[in-house]
Structure formats: C-alpha cells, structure tokens
Scaffold this active site. Structure first.
Site, mmCIF file in Angstrom:
data_model
loop_
_atom_site.group_PDB
_atom_site.id
_atom_site.type_symbol
_atom_site.label_atom_id
_atom_site.label_comp_id
_atom_site.label_asym_id
_atom_site.label_seq_id
_atom_site.Cartn_x
_atom_site.Cartn_y
_atom_site.Cartn_z
ATOM 1 N N THR A 31 0.863 -1.217 -0.172
ATOM 2 C CA THR A 31 0.046 0.046 0.018
ATOM 3 C C THR A 31 0.868 1.211 -0.129
ATOM 4 O O THR A 31 0.722 2.178 -0.864
ATOM 5 C CB THR A 31 -0.905 0.087 1.252
ATOM 6 N N GLY A 82 1.032 1.589 6.033
ATOM 7 C CA GLY A 82 -0.258 0.560 5.940
ATOM 8 C C GLY A 82 -0.222 -0.076 7.274
ATOM 9 O O GLY A 82 0.586 0.290 8.284
ATOM 10 N N ALA A 83 -1.097 -1.053 7.006
ATOM 11 C CA ALA A 83 -1.135 -1.858 8.306
ATOM 12 C C ALA A 83 -1.706 -3.345 7.877
ATOM 13 O O ALA A 83 -2.093 -3.564 6.719
ATOM 14 C CB ALA A 83 -2.139 -1.387 9.473
ATOM 15 N N ASP A 84 -1.583 -4.413 8.928
ATOM 16 C CA ASP A 84 -2.182 -5.646 8.648
ATOM 17 C C ASP A 84 -3.698 -5.594 9.137
ATOM 18 O O ASP A 84 -4.373 -6.494 8.592
ATOM 19 C CB ASP A 84 -1.276 -6.706 9.157
ATOM 20 N N GLY A 95 3.582 -5.280 10.604
ATOM 21 C CA GLY A 95 5.236 -6.028 10.613
ATOM 22 C C GLY A 95 4.700 -7.529 9.663
ATOM 23 O O GLY A 95 5.804 -8.058 9.927
ATOM 24 N N GLY A 96 3.713 -7.426 8.893
ATOM 25 C CA GLY A 96 3.435 -8.307 7.839
ATOM 26 C C GLY A 96 4.958 -8.502 6.948
ATOM 27 O O GLY A 96 5.303 -9.577 6.629
ATOM 28 N N GLY A 97 5.549 -7.178 6.696
ATOM 29 C CA GLY A 97 6.362 -6.980 5.870
ATOM 30 C C GLY A 97 7.802 -7.254 6.608
ATOM 31 O O GLY A 97 8.811 -7.115 6.184
ATOM 32 N N GLU A 103 9.613 1.143 11.810
ATOM 33 C CA GLU A 103 8.164 1.819 11.326
ATOM 34 C C GLU A 103 7.683 2.245 12.777
ATOM 35 O O GLU A 103 7.240 3.525 12.875
ATOM 36 C CB GLU A 103 7.050 0.429 11.027
HETATM 37 C C1 5RP Z 1 5.159 -3.819 7.050
HETATM 38 C C2 5RP Z 1 3.955 -3.476 7.401
HETATM 39 C C3 5RP Z 1 2.953 -3.120 6.508
HETATM 40 O O1 5RP Z 1 2.554 -1.804 6.780
HETATM 41 C C4 5RP Z 1 1.990 -4.335 6.381
HETATM 42 O O2 5RP Z 1 2.371 -5.521 6.367
HETATM 43 C C5 5RP Z 1 0.798 -3.745 5.389
HETATM 44 O O3 5RP Z 1 1.501 -4.081 4.153
HETATM 45 P P1 5RP Z 1 0.761 -4.280 2.766
HETATM 46 O O4 5RP Z 1 0.340 -2.923 2.607
HETATM 47 O O5 5RP Z 1 1.535 -4.870 1.770
HETATM 48 O O6 5RP Z 1 -0.511 -5.082 3.073
HETATM 49 O O7 5RP Z 1 3.689 -3.264 8.568
HETATM 50 O O8 5RP Z 1 6.155 -4.283 8.374
#
Ligand code: 5RP
Length: 225
Positions: A31, A82-84, A95-97, A103
């Site tokens: 995102t 963004g966020a999960d 933290g998904g990424g 962050e």
């Molecule tokens: C990375 C994050 C991202 O903001 C979260 O994983 C959302 O990612 P995406 O926009 O690809 O869904 O926290 O550490």
C-alpha cells in the site's frame, strides 16, 4: 474495484494531508508502495524524507528522492504507513513485511501518523492476523516459550532476517482485547525488540478504501459519543 485499485485509492487520499515543506516519514509494504509512486507529483512540498525499511529506501531512491537518516532530521511532520489490521480505535497490527521496528520508531518520532488500508484490514478485535514480534536471534526460543504461556502460538518466520539483523516470530491465536495492555506486557519480555501492536502510538488518522470510496477516522472522532 480490485485490491490494488483500493490500495491506490487509499494512497491517493493521503496526499492532501502532506503539509508543504514537510519532513515525511515513509512506511513499508504494497500500500505504501502505491503512495511512494505518487510522491514525484508533489516533490516541491517535500523538504526531506525518512524511510522505515531498506525496501522503501530503494524504491524512493529509484524515483530520485534522497533519503535522510532520522538522526539528521529531528521530528517527522507526517508518517504514512499501511497496516495488517486496524480497529476503529486506530489501534494497529503491523509487521507483516517485517519492518515493524523502524516503522515504530518513525511513527514515534512523527507529529502525525496516517494509516492507509483497504477495507480487508478493518477488524473489530486485533489478532486474527498472526502478530509479528521481532526478537534478538539468541532469545528466539525463550521468547517463543514465554509467548506460549501467554496463550499464543508463535511460529518462527524462517529464512527471514530483518533490516536490523533480527528474527521474527508470528504469533497465532491471540485475541488482543486490550491492545495497550498487551503491547506493554509483550514489551516486558527480555529479548523482544518490537511487538507489532501499535496501540501506545496508534494512528492519528485512518484512511480506509472500499468499493464505496474512502472513510476517514481521526482520533477526534473517537471522543465523539
Ligand atoms: C510492514 C507492514 C505493512 O504496513 C503491513 O504489512 C501492510 O502491508 P501491505 O500494505 O503490503 O498489506 O507493517 O512491516
């Protein structure tokens, strides 16, 4: 609208919030990548940029932006990420990424934090998305056992090393009913670098895109009856 279009819409909706002459903090993820790709259209509004990951830095540099270190800029005017998962209280799981530590640092240093998501990330209670926890490598098993005692099921994100040289545990089956309390509790475990609950430093503005357009929630809305 497909999910990419929704991410683009959320990203575009954050642009009007960028003050001119601002120091901008940039998050990480697909995102935020859409947001980064829009920045060349507003270059004259940006004084400096701080990034939350090597991946975002690389993308920004490819577009010709110079990325500053947080130490050299002081406060960040606006952080966009963004966020999960996100609740209506603007509490987040991130933290998904795997970029949660930087962050959280940039979000903490920011005067304002805008979170941009599509409606698939909106939840009533955090925890369905496995909670990322960054740990010092030697503490991984100890931290995992402690998280099990707290009711979670930690899974080591194998073959993944964070930008800080650490490991990630993704904790399944946690129902995060009190995000502030759980963030505090997990932060107490020795060996934890960062837990992916963003409740102490929640978002200030949440932009959610859906087929119907965007909804914007701010911390002021939360004090309304
Ligand atoms: C990375 C994050 C991202 O903001 C979260 O994983 C959302 O990612 P995406 O926009 O690809 O869904 O926290 O550490």
């Amino acid at each position: 609208m497909n999910q990419t279009q929704k991410k683009q819409l959320a990203a575009k909706s954050a642009l009007p919030y960028i003050p001119s002459g601002s120091t901008l903090g940039i998050g990480t993820g697909s995102t935020v990548n859409e947001f980064i790709d829009l920045l060349p259209s507003i270059t004259n509004q940006i004084e400096s940029i701080v990034s939350s990951s090597n991946a975002s830095t690389k993308r920004l540099e490819k577009l010709g932006f110079e990325v500053s270190s947080l130490n050299s800029v002081g406060d960040v005017d606006l952080y966009v990420d963004g966020a999960d998962e996100a609740t209506k209280h603007l509490h987040l799981v991130k933290g998904g990424g795997g970029a949660l530590t930087r962050e959280k640092i940039v979000a903490g240093a920011a005067k304002q934090f805008i979170c941009i998501i599509d409606d698939s990330k909106q939840v009533g209670v955090l925890g369905a998305f496995p909670l990322p926890v960054e740990v010092i490598p030697m503490a991984r098993s100890f931290v995992a056992r402690t998280l099990v005692k707290m009711g979670g099921q930690p899974v080591w994100r194998e073959n993944f090393v964070t930008d800080n040289g650490n490991h990630i545990l993704d904790v399944h089956n946690l129902e995060i009913l009190n995000p502030i309390e759980m963030e505090t509790q997990i932060n107490q475990i020795a060996g934890i670098v960062t837990v992916g609950i963003f409740a102490h430093r929640a978002a200030d503005i949440l932009i959610v895109s859906s087929d119907k357009g965007v909804t914007v929630t701010t911390t002021n809305d939360m004090s309304k009856p």
